[in-house]
Scaffold this active site. Sequence first.
Site, PDB file in Angstrom:
ATOM      1  N   GLU A  58       0.775  -1.287   0.109  1.00 15.80           N
ATOM      2  CA  GLU A  58       0.094  -0.092   0.011  1.00 15.80           C
ATOM      3  C   GLU A  58       0.948   1.132   0.079  1.00 15.80           C
ATOM      4  OE1 GLU A  58      -3.746  -0.344   2.528  1.00 15.80           O
ATOM      5  OE2 GLU A  58      -2.634  -1.957   3.256  1.00 15.80           O
TER       6      GLU A  58
ATOM      7  N   LYS B  64      -8.381 -13.161   0.829  1.00 14.92           N
ATOM      8  CA  LYS B  64      -7.623 -12.244   1.017  1.00 14.92           C
ATOM      9  C   LYS B  64      -6.354 -12.332   1.760  1.00 14.92           C
ATOM     10  CE  LYS B  64     -11.963  -9.717   2.141  1.00 14.92           C
ATOM     11  NZ  LYS B  64     -12.765  -8.962   3.192  1.00 14.92           N
TER      12      LYS B  64
ATOM     13  N   SER C 117      -6.408  -1.914   1.234  1.00 15.17           N
ATOM     14  CA  SER C 117      -6.679  -1.221  -0.179  1.00 15.17           C
ATOM     15  C   SER C 117      -7.086  -2.281  -1.109  1.00 15.17           C
ATOM     16  CB  SER C 117      -5.546  -0.454  -0.666  1.00 15.17           C
ATOM     17  OG  SER C 117      -5.006   0.401   0.151  1.00 15.17           O
ATOM     18  N   SER C 118      -7.818  -3.281  -0.685  1.00 16.21           N
ATOM     19  CA  SER C 118      -8.367  -4.193  -1.567  1.00 16.21           C
ATOM     20  C   SER C 118      -7.174  -5.323  -2.392  1.00 16.21           C
ATOM     21  CB  SER C 118      -9.634  -3.739  -2.273  1.00 16.21           C
ATOM     22  OG  SER C 118     -10.420  -3.441  -1.458  1.00 16.21           O
TER      23      SER C 118
ATOM     24  N   GLN D  17     -16.779 -16.024   3.756  1.00 18.99           N
ATOM     25  CA  GLN D  17     -17.769 -16.319   3.030  1.00 18.99           C
ATOM     26  C   GLN D  17     -18.679 -14.499   2.477  1.00 18.99           C
ATOM     27  OE1 GLN D  17     -20.657 -19.442   4.314  1.00 18.99           O
ATOM     28  NE2 GLN D  17     -22.380 -17.738   4.549  1.00 18.99           N
ATOM     29  N   GLY D  18     -18.925 -14.883   1.429  1.00 14.43           N
ATOM     30  CA  GLY D  18     -19.466 -13.565   0.926  1.00 14.43           C
ATOM     31  C   GLY D  18     -20.870 -13.243   1.644  1.00 14.43           C
ATOM     32  N   VAL D  19     -21.154 -12.004   1.819  1.00 10.26           N
ATOM     33  CA  VAL D  19     -22.155 -11.505   2.475  1.00 10.26           C
ATOM     34  C   VAL D  19     -23.067 -10.778   1.491  1.00 10.26           C
ATOM     35  CG1 VAL D  19     -22.985  -9.934   4.395  1.00 10.26           C
ATOM     36  CG2 VAL D  19     -21.147 -11.361   4.627  1.00 10.26           C
ATOM     37  N   VAL D  20     -24.338 -11.146   1.417  1.00  6.69           N
ATOM     38  CA  VAL D  20     -25.115 -10.432   0.503  1.00  6.69           C
ATOM     39  C   VAL D  20     -25.976  -9.204   1.350  1.00  6.69           C
ATOM     40  CG1 VAL D  20     -27.334 -10.589  -0.919  1.00  6.69           C
ATOM     41  CG2 VAL D  20     -25.747 -12.472  -0.816  1.00  6.69           C
TER      42      VAL D  20
ATOM     43  N   GLU E 208     -22.874  -2.412   1.183  1.00  2.00           N
ATOM     44  CA  GLU E 208     -21.558  -1.912   1.908  1.00  2.00           C
ATOM     45  C   GLU E 208     -21.372  -0.721   2.248  1.00  2.00           C
ATOM     46  OE1 GLU E 208     -16.800  -3.008   0.752  1.00  2.00           O
ATOM     47  OE2 GLU E 208     -18.183  -3.507  -0.620  1.00  2.00           O
TER      48      GLU E 208
ATOM     49  N   ASP F  91     -16.083  -0.842   8.672  1.00  2.00           N
ATOM     50  CA  ASP F  91     -16.667  -1.289   7.397  1.00  2.00           C
ATOM     51  C   ASP F  91     -17.627  -2.408   7.942  1.00  2.00           C
ATOM     52  OD1 ASP F  91     -14.941   0.439   6.300  1.00  2.00           O
ATOM     53  OD2 ASP F  91     -13.796  -0.982   5.397  1.00  2.00           O
TER      54      ASP F  91
ATOM     55  N   SER G 266     -11.193   9.614  -0.387  1.00  2.00           N
ATOM     56  CA  SER G 266     -11.371   8.597   0.730  1.00  2.00           C
ATOM     57  C   SER G 266     -12.568   9.042   1.461  1.00  2.00           C
ATOM     58  CB  SER G 266      -9.977   8.759   1.544  1.00  2.00           C
ATOM     59  OG  SER G 266      -8.971   8.309   1.038  1.00  2.00           O
TER      60      SER G 266
END
Length: 382
Positions: free
Chosen positions: A28, A208, A214-215, A245-248, A251, A326, A350
């Site tokens: 980063e 991840k 910073s993804s 696990q992906g969260v629906v 964001e 987040d 930002s």
Amino acid sequence: MSTQPSSPSPAGGRKPRVAVVFGGRSSEHAISVVTAGSVLRALDRDAYEVLPIGITHDGRFALTTDEPERMAITDGKLPDVDQLAESTEGQVNLPASPVAREVVYAEPGAVPKALGEVDVVLPLLHGPWGEDGTLQGLLELSGVPYVGSGVLSSSVGMDKEYTKRVLEAFGLPVGPYTVVRPREWATEAGREAALARIGELQYPVFVKPARAGSSIGITKVSDPADLVRAIEFAREHDPKVIVEQGVVGRELECGVLEFEDGPRASLPAEVLVAEGFDFYDFEAKYIDSSDVQIPANLNEDELGRLQELAVQVFEALSCEGLARVDVFLQENGEFVVNEINTMPGFTPISAFPKMWEASGIAYPQLVDHLLQAALRRSTGLR
């Protein structure tokens, strides 16, 4: 909401001297430089004397030029400390003990030059070797006040696994996840066990680096056949990998700022990912500039619960100064914490400074508030 700066100042009535430290050894690096450029542009030079110190990719503390206009992303090209350093070999040495706060600049073959005392450090580093408690530990040993969280909070906040473990211990909501550790991934049996655990999660999953931001290094995986490749990609940035696990849901981000009477939460933001992107990755954040809606469109109940949750996360990790929390707002109306950022970005796009501006604190006031709070705070156990 407003903040009234107080006036802690060094002996002799001189202006406080701020060392703005940025760059660093992590992936980063460039975003840290962009953040520093924005902060340097906003710093009130009538109130503070500024010493910009950039850390190169190899870890050298370099004296840099005070030219914020050279510290932006231009035509997709990322800035670098090496481009800003006044010398390719010069080294800035921070104080090594609480006895003195004098910063010294040394070049090979030259007499070291005293740069004066530093009253407070603004550590604008993102990622390992800066945001993770390492620089904070150095400053604690030096006895120099600094902006932001201490050693433990910075370290825990940087590690996505231990952030979740602490939040779970406090009864705060996090999504399903598992961790792939380096020693485990080094053996065939370990790999099989890790992949079996991941198989218990519902797809898509997000792979991840456990200690990056910073993804960077993140992959959204919808097909188990792509899992090993995604883990190897994440391991390029960190040998320890977290799989979530992906969260629906929506964001959302919420800023937390510490005041003398305790932490308060800002109006929140909602991330609106740019068209053509699967999720909020590095390019979507910084190159194509996905939109952020501030304030997020929430009803009164949702807003209150989100702000309360953000402060609870801040307190659970014993954070100080500032943080960005987040979360996801699920379709059932419940919140799930994604992560915390103990030194959020201060770039022109930002969310953190934008959220506080919407809450009544303009960017220059925000920077001043953080510096004044750090000047009032002692180092050591507190």
